[in-house]
Design an enzyme around this catalytic site. Structure first.
Site, PDB file in Angstrom:
ATOM      1  N   ASP A   8      -6.466   2.009  -8.722  1.00 51.71           N
ATOM      2  CA  ASP A   8      -5.558   2.359  -8.282  1.00 51.71           C
ATOM      3  C   ASP A   8      -4.138   1.079  -8.064  1.00 51.71           C
ATOM      4  O   ASP A   8      -3.973   0.438  -9.097  1.00 51.71           O
ATOM      5  CB  ASP A   8      -5.309   2.236  -6.339  1.00 51.71           C
ATOM      6  CG  ASP A   8      -5.945   0.283  -6.397  1.00 51.71           C
ATOM      7  OD1 ASP A   8      -6.726   0.037  -6.299  1.00 51.71           O
ATOM      8  OD2 ASP A   8      -5.125  -0.240  -5.320  1.00 51.71           O
ATOM      9  N   GLU A  30       0.616  -1.394   0.081  1.00 57.21           N
ATOM     10  CA  GLU A  30       0.043  -0.309   0.310  1.00 57.21           C
ATOM     11  C   GLU A  30       0.629   1.489  -0.150  1.00 57.21           C
ATOM     12  O   GLU A  30       2.016   1.360   0.418  1.00 57.21           O
ATOM     13  CB  GLU A  30      -1.112   0.168   1.270  1.00 57.21           C
ATOM     14  CG  GLU A  30      -1.996  -0.748   1.106  1.00 57.21           C
ATOM     15  CD  GLU A  30      -3.223  -0.835  -0.048  1.00 57.21           C
ATOM     16  OE1 GLU A  30      -3.350   0.274   0.010  1.00 57.21           O
ATOM     17  OE2 GLU A  30      -4.545  -0.992   0.265  1.00 57.21           O
TER      18      GLU A  30
HETATM   19 ZN   LIG Z   1      -6.163  -1.151  -4.032  1.00 55.78          ZN
END
Ligand SMILES: [Zn+2]
Length: 238
Positions: A156, A108
């Site tokens: 993303d 992340e």
């Molecule tokens: Zn993601």
């Protein structure tokens, strides 16, 4: 993350050089079918701060996690052991295979999605990726975005992520740069994307926007020959 004034991008740094902060998340399980990581999936947090993301990724109520979180200042948190299955990918497919959580390491990145990724964050990522790739023998073709495996459902790490920067360091698959094929129909485009790994369910429009997200985020309008170029592997000259 490195000694002052030094750059470690070309070297393969050891885990100790990275000095991640161990901040365990309860949100993980065993990898299914004794699978080992063969992919690395990149995400953005879409949260206001790294601290907020860290709290979320370690909260049992949300049942989400990742192996690593990198803050905008370059801080690296390690939340789930690489041998375990973190909960970051969800439904999707890559190269014809599902259960991406069992096959991947999740990273992340502290970014809301609508602004550039900071240089300290990218520098930490560029130290972390080669370390993971070496440990698990993952080739650069195994570095993908969440959107690549979950087209239409996830966008993303988004249009601001600098894939080309990773490609130049062999930390992501190099895009093609030669001529498009003769056939530039939607069916031909779909065949090209599937060969590149995009096998998850997606209609033509979603497929095009997913490819553009990674390779041509400025592009708009209908499918063109230009959209094929990054997907065509470079040909080796005889
Ligand atoms: Zn993601």
């Amino acid at each position: 993350m490195h000694a002052a004034g030094t750059q470690a991008r070309s070297a393969v740094p050891s885990q100790t050089e990275l000095s991640p902060i161990w901040h365990p998340s309860p949100n993980f399980g065993p990898r299914r079918d004794s699978l080992k990581p063969s992919l690395i999936v990149l995400h953005y947090t879409a949260m206001s701060s790294a601290q907020a993301a860290l709290t979320r990724l370690c909260d049992p109520q949300y049942e989400v996690s990742a192996h690593y979180l990198i803050g905008a200042d370059g801080t690296l948190w390690h939340m789930v052991q690489e041998t375990d299955r973190a909960w970051h990918a969800g439904a999707g497919e890559w190269m014809g295979q599902s259960d991406i959580n069992s096959r991947s390491i999740g990273i992340e990145l502290d970014n809301r999605g609508d602004h550039p990724f900071s240089d300290p964050l990218m520098t930490s990522l560029e130290a972390l990726l080669p370390a993971i790739m070496t440990r698990w023998n993952i080739p650069e073709t195994g570095i993908i975005g969440h959107s690549d495996m979950a087209p239409g459902r996830k966008i993303d790490p988004g249009p601001r992520f600098d894939w080309l920067r990773l490609e130049r360091q062999a930390l992501a698959a190099s895009r093609g740069n030669s001529a498009p094929p003769q056939d530039t129909s939607p069916a031909s485009f779909r065949a090209c994307t599937q060969a590149a790994g995009y096998t998850a369910d997606a209609n033509d429009k979603t497929l095009l926007s997913t490819i553009r997200l990674r390779y041509r985020p400025w592009a708009t309008g209908p499918l063109t020959a230009e959209d094929f170029i990054p997907l065509i592997p470079p040909t080796t000259s005889a």
